[in-house]
Design an enzyme around this catalytic site. Structure first.
Site, PDB file in Angstrom:
ATOM      1  N   LYS A  22       0.835  -1.207   0.000  1.00 54.07           N
ATOM      2  CA  LYS A  22       0.000   0.000   0.000  1.00 54.07           C
ATOM      3  C   LYS A  22       0.869   1.256   0.000  1.00 54.07           C
ATOM      4  O   LYS A  22       0.656   2.174  -0.788  1.00 54.07           O
ATOM      5  CB  LYS A  22      -0.897  -0.001   1.245  1.00 54.07           C
ATOM      6  CG  LYS A  22      -1.567   1.353   1.495  1.00 54.07           C
ATOM      7  CD  LYS A  22      -2.418   1.373   2.748  1.00 54.07           C
ATOM      8  CE  LYS A  22      -1.692   1.707   4.016  1.00 54.07           C
ATOM      9  NZ  LYS A  22      -1.505   3.122   4.323  1.00 54.07           N
ATOM     10  N   ASN A  23       1.850   1.297   0.894  1.00 53.85           N
ATOM     11  CA  ASN A  23       2.606   2.540   1.067  1.00 53.85           C
ATOM     12  C   ASN A  23       3.632   2.783  -0.034  1.00 53.85           C
ATOM     13  O   ASN A  23       4.320   3.807  -0.031  1.00 53.85           O
ATOM     14  CB  ASN A  23       3.257   2.588   2.457  1.00 53.85           C
ATOM     15  CG  ASN A  23       2.208   2.818   3.532  1.00 53.85           C
ATOM     16  OD1 ASN A  23       1.062   3.182   3.225  1.00 53.85           O
ATOM     17  ND2 ASN A  23       2.567   2.595   4.787  1.00 53.85           N
ATOM     18  N   CYS A 116      -4.682  12.690  13.354  1.00 53.07           N
ATOM     19  CA  CYS A 116      -5.453  11.465  13.155  1.00 53.07           C
ATOM     20  C   CYS A 116      -5.278  10.577  14.376  1.00 53.07           C
ATOM     21  O   CYS A 116      -4.647  10.973  15.352  1.00 53.07           O
ATOM     22  CB  CYS A 116      -5.038  10.757  11.873  1.00 53.07           C
ATOM     23  SG  CYS A 116      -3.438   9.992  12.002  1.00 53.07           S
ATOM     24  N   ASP A 306       4.463   0.427  11.956  1.00 55.16           N
ATOM     25  CA  ASP A 306       3.267  -0.209  11.390  1.00 55.16           C
ATOM     26  C   ASP A 306       3.122  -1.674  11.793  1.00 55.16           C
ATOM     27  O   ASP A 306       2.137  -2.320  11.428  1.00 55.16           O
ATOM     28  CB  ASP A 306       3.269  -0.092   9.851  1.00 55.16           C
ATOM     29  CG  ASP A 306       3.039   1.334   9.390  1.00 55.16           C
ATOM     30  OD1 ASP A 306       2.583   2.164  10.201  1.00 55.16           O
ATOM     31  OD2 ASP A 306       3.324   1.633   8.216  1.00 55.16           O
TER      32      ASP A 306
HETATM   33  N1  EPU Z   1       6.552  14.543  10.904  1.00 58.37           N
HETATM   34  C1  EPU Z   1       6.610  15.884  11.204  1.00 58.37           C
HETATM   35  N2  EPU Z   1       6.517  16.787  10.185  1.00 58.37           N
HETATM   36  C2  EPU Z   1       6.364  16.396   8.891  1.00 58.37           C
HETATM   37  C3  EPU Z   1       6.304  15.025   8.592  1.00 58.37           C
HETATM   38  C4  EPU Z   1       6.402  14.110   9.625  1.00 58.37           C
HETATM   39  O1  EPU Z   1       6.736  16.271  12.366  1.00 58.37           O
HETATM   40  O2  EPU Z   1       6.287  17.271   8.008  1.00 58.37           O
HETATM   41  C5  EPU Z   1       6.664  13.547  11.988  1.00 58.37           C
HETATM   42  C6  EPU Z   1       5.395  12.716  12.156  1.00 58.37           C
HETATM   43  O3  EPU Z   1       4.437  13.392  12.940  1.00 58.37           O
HETATM   44  C7  EPU Z   1       5.929  11.460  12.798  1.00 58.37           C
HETATM   45  C8  EPU Z   1       7.297  11.301  12.110  1.00 58.37           C
HETATM   46  O4  EPU Z   1       7.631  12.583  11.605  1.00 58.37           O
HETATM   47  O5  EPU Z   1       6.104  11.669  14.157  1.00 58.37           O
HETATM   48  C9  EPU Z   1       7.368  10.292  10.992  1.00 58.37           C
HETATM   49  O6  EPU Z   1       6.221  10.389  10.168  1.00 58.37           O
HETATM   50  P1  EPU Z   1       6.255  10.141   8.609  1.00 58.37           P
HETATM   51  O7  EPU Z   1       6.165  11.446   7.912  1.00 58.37           O
HETATM   52  O8  EPU Z   1       7.406   9.260   8.260  1.00 58.37           O
HETATM   53  O9  EPU Z   1       4.892   9.353   8.384  1.00 58.37           O
HETATM   54  P2  EPU Z   1       3.982   9.457   7.110  1.00 58.37           P
HETATM   55  O10 EPU Z   1       4.818   9.686   5.924  1.00 58.37           O
HETATM   56  O11 EPU Z   1       2.845  10.370   7.367  1.00 58.37           O
HETATM   57  C10 EPU Z   1       4.131   6.927   6.446  1.00 58.37           C
HETATM   58  C11 EPU Z   1       3.178   5.794   6.251  1.00 58.37           C
HETATM   59  C12 EPU Z   1       2.602   5.379   7.601  1.00 58.37           C
HETATM   60  C13 EPU Z   1       3.769   4.947   8.480  1.00 58.37           C
HETATM   61  C14 EPU Z   1       4.783   6.088   8.611  1.00 58.37           C
HETATM   62  C15 EPU Z   1       6.032   5.714   9.384  1.00 58.37           C
HETATM   63  C16 EPU Z   1       2.341   6.213   4.029  1.00 58.37           C
HETATM   64  C17 EPU Z   1       1.216   6.580   3.135  1.00 58.37           C
HETATM   65  N3  EPU Z   1       2.118   6.226   5.344  1.00 58.37           N
HETATM   66  O12 EPU Z   1       3.391   7.985   7.046  1.00 58.37           O
HETATM   67  O13 EPU Z   1       1.761   4.265   7.354  1.00 58.37           O
HETATM   68  O14 EPU Z   1       3.292   4.618   9.767  1.00 58.37           O
HETATM   69  O15 EPU Z   1       5.196   6.506   7.288  1.00 58.37           O
HETATM   70  O16 EPU Z   1       6.683   4.647   8.796  1.00 58.37           O
HETATM   71  O17 EPU Z   1       3.416   5.879   3.545  1.00 58.37           O
HETATM   72  C18 EPU Z   1       0.013   2.746   7.797  1.00 58.37           C
HETATM   73  O18 EPU Z   1       0.286   2.203   6.716  1.00 58.37           O
HETATM   74  O19 EPU Z   1      -0.766   2.235   8.643  1.00 58.37           O
HETATM   75  C19 EPU Z   1       0.646   4.035   8.123  1.00 58.37           C
HETATM   76  C20 EPU Z   1       0.196   4.849   9.078  1.00 58.37           C
END
Ligand code: EPU
Length: 440
Positions: A22-23, A116, A306
């Site tokens: 998915k990701n 969320c 995850d």
């Molecule tokens: N963060 C910030 N600022 C930003 C971006 C992130 O503070 O601009 C923080 C987040 O709040 C978090 C950390 O950085 O504390 C890491 O978050 P990340 O940005 O890596 O998460 P994401 O990109 O929003 C993706 C996956 C998630 C998975 C996370 C961590 C996708 C579509 N989603 O989310 O997947 O948990 O990386 O590996 O790729 C799931 O599949 O169930 C899911 C939640």
């Protein structure tokens, strides 16, 4: 709405195929926007989030056709620039349209995702990285409105490794003039898959799989002649390995890449499971008791956040105290309260959960708060004594392809019934009904 009913306590046995990730699928589908033309992607999982992504792309003017796990997508023309609230609130990954749209069309408007169930999840790093390339943003009525002239390469360091943040900035940098150096990038396999896809479109990226990506911008990208195959889902694979572990079964997951699952395999081994691998499959078996274990979530190659909920369910079945530390998201223990309803003894202190495993869980009606929490509750139900009901199945539909069918083929007594259904005899009938031969 539907719920899942499970009659627990049967060891799962057999072979199951992992679907595409998915990701990886969501960012790759959206990244097709940087290269006008007809794209073909293979191994695309049939998920609610995939449909949401295709309908978002449709609303931007890019029609698609799905045939099994193959998707054809025409990005010749971008007619609209807006990812509206009703899509973004369903799927945060919609924010990934910012990078490719700004790079190709010079404008993008995306509803600002709110917090969320697992945390506040800001997008400041996405915006700062894109600003470094020359984009400008204003916030209007809950929307981030971005504009860009010609993007210029930049040297930018993320404050923390962010998966979608890295993907967003990278997908813009590939069309910027000159060289970009992105530092402290996320190294998750899904980011690596996006890099390979962009290279297949003609992008020039060095350092793939490391925390520093160096991108030599090109003026134009075009769809590859062959379909691009999406990497397999390591989180789905890990979830099936835990299904074997938690039920004391023996499951082989095929079309999987064990090299992407090192930290999960280590945790399962320390819990007393036997893991065997080939280059394209991984098998988990357990016959003895489950041992307590410790894990700390971390960016790849660390233990994936995850998989944390699924391992918490497993820890409830171990005999003794396990500790789980969540370092990625600030609010990702919502499943603990539901596992307690099934008899799990879990104490929480900040980002540390201690599971006082008692070796058993009992069936109950439970409610999922997010995708991976739902998976954890289904796993707990597979091992629990008696009947469980897992409500809010739409979370599972977002990220697991045909989970009920796949578990049934491994011998689980599980079925999907309508939320209003209360009659235990009908639950049993649904679990005994023959399985319609699966979509995939
Ligand atoms: N963060 C910030 N600022 C930003 C971006 C992130 O503070 O601009 C923080 C987040 O709040 C978090 C950390 O950085 O504390 C890491 O978050 P990340 O940005 O890596 O998460 P994401 O990109 O929003 C993706 C996956 C998630 C998975 C996370 C961590 C996708 C579509 N989603 O989310 O997947 O948990 O990386 O590996 O790729 C799931 O599949 O169930 C899911 C939640």
């Amino acid at each position: 709405m539907d719920k899942i009913v499970v009659d627990g306590g049967r060891p799962l046995r057999g072979t199951v195929r992992a679907s595409g990730a998915k990701n990886a699928a969501l960012p790759l589908l959206i990244a097709t926007l940087v290269a006008p033309g007809e794209h073909r992607l293979a191994n695309v999982p049939a998920l609610a989030d995939t449909s949401t992504t295709l309908s978002l792309l449709g609303r931007l003017g890019c029609p698609s056709l799905v045939d099994g796990d193959q998707v054809r997508l025409d990005t010749s023309r971008i007619a609209f620039h807006e990812a509206p609230y009703d899509v973004v609130r369903k799927m945060r990954a919609s924010v990934l349209v910012l990078g490719p749209m700004l790079a190709r069309a010079g404008e993008a408007k995306v509803s600002l995702p709110g917090g969320c169930a697992i945390g506040t999840r800001p997008i400041d790093q996405h915006l700062k990285g894109l600003e470094a390339l020359g984009c400008r943003f204003t916030l209007e009525g809950g929307y981030v409105h971005g504009k860009a002239g010609d993007l210029r390469g930049a040297d930018f360091r993320f404050d923390m490794p962010t998966v979608t943040g890295t993907e967003n900035v990278l997908t813009a940098a590939v069309l910027a003039q000159g060289t970009s150096v992105l530092r402290n990038c996320a190294r998750e396999p899904e980011v690596v898959d996006l890099c390979h896809f962009l290279v297949a479109l003609g992008a020039r990226i060095d350092g793939i799989g490391t925390e520093t990506l160096t991108i030599e911008g090109v003026s134009r990208l075009s769809p590859p002649t062959r379909p691009y195959r999406i990497v397999s889902d390591r989180i789905e694979t890990g979830t099936f390995l835990v299904a074997a572990a938690i039920t004391g079964g023996d499951v082989e997951v095929t079309d999987a890449d064990p090299a992407l699952l090192g930290s999960v395999i280590d945790a399962l081994r320390s819990a007393g499971c036997t893991i065997t691998t080939t280059p394209t499959s991984v098998r988990c078996a357990r016959s003895g008791p489950l041992r307590p274990f410790s894990l700390v979530t971390a960016p790849f190659p660390g233990f994936p956040t995850d998989m944390q909920a699924q391992l918490m369910a497993l820890a409830c079945l171990a005999e003794g105290d396990s500790t789980l530390v969540e370092t990625i998201f600030e609010n990702r223990f919502m499943h603990a309260a539901e596992l307690r309803r099934m008899g799990g003894r879990i104490t929480e202190k900040g980002n540390l959960a201690t599971v006082h495993g008692t070796g058993r869980l009992s069936g109950a009606a439970v409610m999922a708060s997010d995708l991976r929490a739902s998976a954890a509750l289904v796993l707990a139900a597979l091992a629990a004594d008696g009947l469980s009901e897992v409500l809010r199945v739409y979370h599972l539909d977002r990220g697991y392809e045909d989970m009920v069918g796949k578990l049934r083929r491994l011998g689980a007594r599980i079925a999907r019934v309508s939320d209003g259904e209360r009659d235990a005899a009908r639950f049993q009938a649904a679990m005994d009904a023959p399985l319609l031969e699966a979509s995939g």
